[in-house]
Design a protein around this motif. Sequence first.
Motif, short mmCIF file in Angstrom:
data_model
loop_
_atom_site.label_atom_id
_atom_site.label_comp_id
_atom_site.label_asym_id
_atom_site.label_seq_id
_atom_site.Cartn_x
_atom_site.Cartn_y
_atom_site.Cartn_z
N PRO A 38 0.82 -1.21 0.00
CA PRO A 38 0.00 0.00 0.00
C PRO A 38 0.86 1.26 0.00
O PRO A 38 1.81 1.39 0.77
N VAL A 39 0.51 2.17 -0.89
CA VAL A 39 1.23 3.44 -1.03
C VAL A 39 0.21 4.52 -1.35
O VAL A 39 -0.72 4.31 -2.13
N HIS A 40 0.37 5.68 -0.72
CA HIS A 40 -0.46 6.84 -1.03
C HIS A 40 0.28 7.66 -2.08
O HIS A 40 1.34 8.22 -1.80
N ILE A 41 -0.25 7.70 -3.30
CA ILE A 41 0.41 8.38 -4.42
C ILE A 41 -0.24 9.75 -4.63
O ILE A 41 -1.46 9.85 -4.73
N ILE A 42 0.58 10.76 -4.70
CA ILE A 42 0.12 12.12 -4.99
C ILE A 42 0.85 12.57 -6.25
O ILE A 42 2.08 12.42 -6.34
N ILE A 43 0.11 13.11 -7.21
CA ILE A 43 0.77 13.66 -8.40
C ILE A 43 0.44 15.15 -8.49
O ILE A 43 -0.66 15.58 -8.13
N GLU A 44 1.42 15.90 -8.92
CA GLU A 44 1.27 17.34 -9.11
C GLU A 44 1.92 17.73 -10.43
O GLU A 44 3.03 17.31 -10.73
N GLN A 45 1.21 18.55 -11.18
CA GLN A 45 1.77 19.08 -12.42
C GLN A 45 2.39 20.44 -12.14
O GLN A 45 1.83 21.25 -11.40
N MET A 46 3.56 20.69 -12.73
CA MET A 46 4.26 21.94 -12.53
C MET A 46 4.51 22.62 -13.87
O MET A 46 4.57 21.95 -14.91
N ASN A 47 4.66 23.94 -13.82
CA ASN A 47 5.04 24.68 -15.02
C ASN A 47 6.50 24.41 -15.34
O ASN A 47 7.30 24.10 -14.45
N VAL A 48 6.85 24.55 -16.59
CA VAL A 48 8.23 24.31 -17.02
C VAL A 48 9.03 25.60 -16.83
O VAL A 48 9.37 26.29 -17.79
N THR A 49 9.30 25.94 -15.58
CA THR A 49 10.13 27.10 -15.26
C THR A 49 10.94 26.79 -14.01
O THR A 49 10.49 26.06 -13.14
N TYR A 50 12.13 27.36 -13.93
CA TYR A 50 12.95 27.18 -12.74
C TYR A 50 12.26 27.76 -11.52
O TYR A 50 12.30 27.18 -10.43
N ASP A 51 11.62 28.92 -11.68
CA ASP A 51 10.94 29.54 -10.55
C ASP A 51 9.85 28.64 -9.98
O ASP A 51 9.70 28.53 -8.77
N ASP A 52 9.08 28.01 -10.86
CA ASP A 52 8.01 27.13 -10.40
C ASP A 52 8.58 25.95 -9.61
O ASP A 52 8.07 25.60 -8.55
N VAL A 53 9.66 25.37 -10.12
CA VAL A 53 10.29 24.24 -9.43
C VAL A 53 10.84 24.69 -8.07
O VAL A 53 10.62 24.03 -7.06
N GLN A 54 11.51 25.83 -8.03
CA GLN A 54 12.11 26.30 -6.79
C GLN A 54 11.08 26.64 -5.73
O GLN A 54 11.34 26.49 -4.53
N THR A 55 9.90 27.08 -6.13
CA THR A 55 8.89 27.44 -5.14
C THR A 55 7.94 26.29 -4.83
O THR A 55 7.57 26.09 -3.68
N LYS A 56 7.56 25.54 -5.84
CA LYS A 56 6.55 24.50 -5.64
C LYS A 56 7.07 23.27 -4.90
O LYS A 56 6.36 22.71 -4.07
N ILE A 57 8.28 22.83 -5.20
CA ILE A 57 8.79 21.62 -4.54
C ILE A 57 8.81 21.79 -3.02
O ILE A 57 8.28 20.93 -2.30
N PRO A 58 9.38 22.87 -2.47
CA PRO A 58 9.31 23.02 -1.01
C PRO A 58 7.88 23.10 -0.48
O PRO A 58 7.57 22.56 0.59
N GLU A 59 6.98 23.73 -1.24
CA GLU A 59 5.57 23.80 -0.82
C GLU A 59 4.95 22.40 -0.80
O GLU A 59 4.20 22.06 0.13
N PHE A 60 5.23 21.61 -1.82
CA PHE A 60 4.69 20.25 -1.87
C PHE A 60 5.21 19.42 -0.70
O PHE A 60 4.47 18.64 -0.10
#
Length: 72
Positions: A38-60
């Motif tokens: 058993p695993v709880h899987i969460i998927i999130e789509q991100m924009n293709v920008t460095y800013d989105d990755v830098q802000t969203k990953i810590p938020e996730f």
Amino acid sequence: MTVPTVLITGFGPFRNVPVNPSWEVAKVLKTNLEWPSPVHIIIEQMNVTYDDVQTKIPEFWLKYNPTVNISK
């Protein structure tokens, strides 16, 4: 037993690529893959920008608190 949380990210559309393959893989991993336990899987789509990755990953990480398990 605690069910591990797995966060899988994929990127959205980019320039002239309306369907990003990384997002398609993320969706398949959630819905079509048989996990051995058993695993709880969460998927999130991100924009293709460095800013989105830098802000969203810590938020996730804060929002979902995915499980980290390093086996030797």
